[in-house]
Enzyme design. Structure first.
Site, PDB file in Angstrom:
ATOM      1  N   ARG A  84       0.819  -1.212   0.000  1.00 39.97           N
ATOM      2  CA  ARG A  84       0.000   0.000   0.000  1.00 39.97           C
ATOM      3  C   ARG A  84       0.853   1.262   0.000  1.00 39.97           C
ATOM      4  O   ARG A  84       0.575   2.226   0.705  1.00 39.97           O
ATOM      5  CB  ARG A  84      -0.924   0.006   1.219  1.00 39.97           C
ATOM      6  CG  ARG A  84      -1.897  -1.147   1.233  1.00 39.97           C
ATOM      7  CD  ARG A  84      -2.812  -1.064   2.412  1.00 39.97           C
ATOM      8  NE  ARG A  84      -3.716  -2.211   2.442  1.00 39.97           N
ATOM      9  CZ  ARG A  84      -4.533  -2.471   3.442  1.00 39.97           C
ATOM     10  NH1 ARG A  84      -4.583  -1.663   4.489  1.00 39.97           N
ATOM     11  NH2 ARG A  84      -5.315  -3.529   3.409  1.00 39.97           N
ATOM     12  N   CYS A  85       1.883   1.256  -0.804  1.00 40.08           N
ATOM     13  CA  CYS A  85       2.873   2.330  -0.845  1.00 40.08           C
ATOM     14  C   CYS A  85       2.835   2.991  -2.220  1.00 40.08           C
ATOM     15  O   CYS A  85       2.431   2.380  -3.198  1.00 40.08           O
ATOM     16  CB  CYS A  85       4.254   1.705  -0.585  1.00 40.08           C
ATOM     17  SG  CYS A  85       5.646   2.840  -0.713  1.00 40.08           S
ATOM     18  N   GLY A  86       3.284   4.226  -2.280  1.00 44.56           N
ATOM     19  CA  GLY A  86       3.386   4.904  -3.566  1.00 44.56           C
ATOM     20  C   GLY A  86       4.345   4.210  -4.523  1.00 44.56           C
ATOM     21  O   GLY A  86       4.259   4.389  -5.738  1.00 44.56           O
TER      22      GLY A  86
END
Length: 156
Positions: free
Chosen positions: A36-38
């Site tokens: 769930r990271c950029g």
């Protein structure tokens, strides 16, 4: 002197322990990953590296880590399902770790030494287990900087 992963024990997805020295002869790209990271989209590029260089001896190994922004909250099974269905990941995902636990306690001694700053830092390990390079999160898997380093390590 560059740190070595020989003697560093990690936990595989099946729960078994493994000394990274067992991978000597292969070039390793060890990455702390999060779903769930950029930078999560980098999973696709990491998979492309595995497909492009795997037959030459590259092993991409992902270590899920929830230490940065709580961006890897799921179970290992949830993470594996997400990675395979969303990005077609076939490279090895290990048991979840902390950013300062094995193997990162050893890897972060690589220049520039210091703690991992965020998800998707990459550590390139040569065939003899010596850490040869470190790449920050913003270095894309298909960048010339990273692919050149991989090709050099494979040729060594």
């Amino acid at each position: 002197m560059a740190p070595s992963v020989n003697g560093v024990t990690v936990t595989s997805a099946d729960g078994s322990s493994r000394d990274l020295a067992s991978d000597n002869g292969s070039v390793l790209l060890i990455v702390n990953v999060a779903s769930r990271c950029g930078f999560t989209r980098q999973y696709a590029g990491l998979q492309q590296l595995q497909e492009r260089y795997g037959s030459q001896g590259l092993k991409v190994i992902g270590f899920p880590c929830n230490d940065f922004g709580g961006q890897e909250p799921g179970s290992l099974e949830e993470i594996q399902t997400f990675c395979s269905t969303t990005y077609g990941v076939t490279f090895e995902l290990m048991e979840k770790v902390g950013a300062s636990s094995a193997p990162f306690d050893t890897l972060t001694q690589t220049e520039p030494a210091g703690a991992i700053a965020w998800n998707f830092e990459k550590f390139l390990v040569g065939k003899n287990g010596t850490v040869v390079n470190r790449f920050k999160s913003g270095v894309e898997p298909d960048s010339k900087e990273l692919t050149t380093a991989i090709e050099s390590a494979l040729a060594a």
